[in-house]
Design a protein around this motif. Structure first.
Motif: not given
Length: 301
Positions: A20-30
């Motif tokens: 979940l943290g990784g998913l939000v991190g991906v969205l943050s980076g994108m």
């Protein structure tokens, strides 16, 4: 791999939280957003109590925003004077938001309030983002570049101050009000408020886009930290175990998100983000309207 969260008082799968943290991190980076407005409702979906999700989500925003703002300081794209004005408003708004949060918690209505706030704000912001993104995509295909007005009614208000980094000479009243609104949202929703503050700074205040993100992050760091401390001191709802797991996943995910975002056009990224925001809004709205699987009632003896 289950782990018990002492403050949330639930057992969760470690890999699920990291993911979940990784998913939000991906969205943050994108998309260049903190991700708090998506992280908190996603925590709702896996069974984390709303009060804990809000306080812990605000905690994660501090770390992610701090690392990002350092790069903006190096590029000198942070307006410290504007950020200070926004910060004053943000601290006042956060104090009021915490008071409102605690009051509704005593009444037993805080969970409903947080969910309603998310449905309303995600619905409005997601809808506006989708409309603007579709228009921008059409303009990019036609080759027509929109012209944004440099002056509006904001520039006629009193108490003007010169913000040299932003190249503005405007009243301090609008930035204070924007900061207060973001502070209230940070306290009640566990978000940084960038998804509201960034458009307001560009279209309402007329700030240059290159200065907006860094200035927004500067304000968010202090408001989110202040909100986290107030939640920890008054509600005891900051779960450090959950926060650490989310941070680990977020740091890794952001690296992948940055690479993905570099391959897509800005208009495509905004449409994807708007669609994701509307999906989360629809999911929260359905949970409020549909009958729960387990119904509890309190009957008088």
């Amino acid at each position: 791999m289950q782990i018990y969260l002492p403050i949330a008082e639930v057992s969760v799968n470690i890999l699920l939280i990291l993911g979940l943290g990784g998913l939000v991190g991906v969205l943050s980076g994108m998309f260049g957003v903190g991700g708090g407005f998506l992280l908190t409702p996603l925590l709702f979906f896996i069974g984390i109590p709303p009060a804990v999700a809000v306080a812990t989500g605000a905690n994660q925003i501090v770390a992610s925003s701090f690392s990002a703002v350092l790069a903006h300081f190096k590029r000198r794209t942070v307006d410290l004077k504007m950020g200070s004005v926004l910060l004053i408003g943000g601290l006042v708004g956060a104090s009021f938001g915490i008071w409102l949060f605690n009051y509704l918690k005593k009444l037993g209505q805080v969970d409903l309030l947080v969910s309603l706030f998310y449905v309303v704000f995600l619905g409005v912001i997601g809808g506006l983002m989708m409309i603007e993104s579709v228009r921008a995509l059409r303009r990019s295909k036609s080759g027509v570049r929109p012209q944004r007005k440099k002056h509006n009614w904001i520039h006629g208000l009193p108490l003007k101050v010169r913000f040299r980094t932003s190249g503005l000479y405007i009243s301090v009243i609008p930035p204070l009000l924007v900061g207060m609104l973001v502070g209230v949202l940070a306290a009640i929703m566990g978000v940084g408020g960038g998804f509201i503050m960034v458009p307001a700074m560009i279209y309402l205040l007329g700030m240059p886009t290159k200065v907006v993100v860094g200035t927004s992050l500067f304000q968010i760091i202090f408001v989110a930290a202040f909100t986290t401390m107030l939640h920890a001191a008054t509600n005891y709802t900051v779960d450090i175990v959950l926060a650490v797991l989310l941070l680990l996943g977020g740091v890794i995910g952001a690296q992948f998100g940055t690479g993905i975002g570099a391959k897509l056009k800005a208009e495509q990224l905004r449409i994807l983000l708007a669609g994701l925001v509307l999906l989360v809004c629809a999911k929260l709205g359905l949970e409020l309207l549909l009958k729960p699987s387990e119904v509890f009632s309190i009957a008088g003896m």
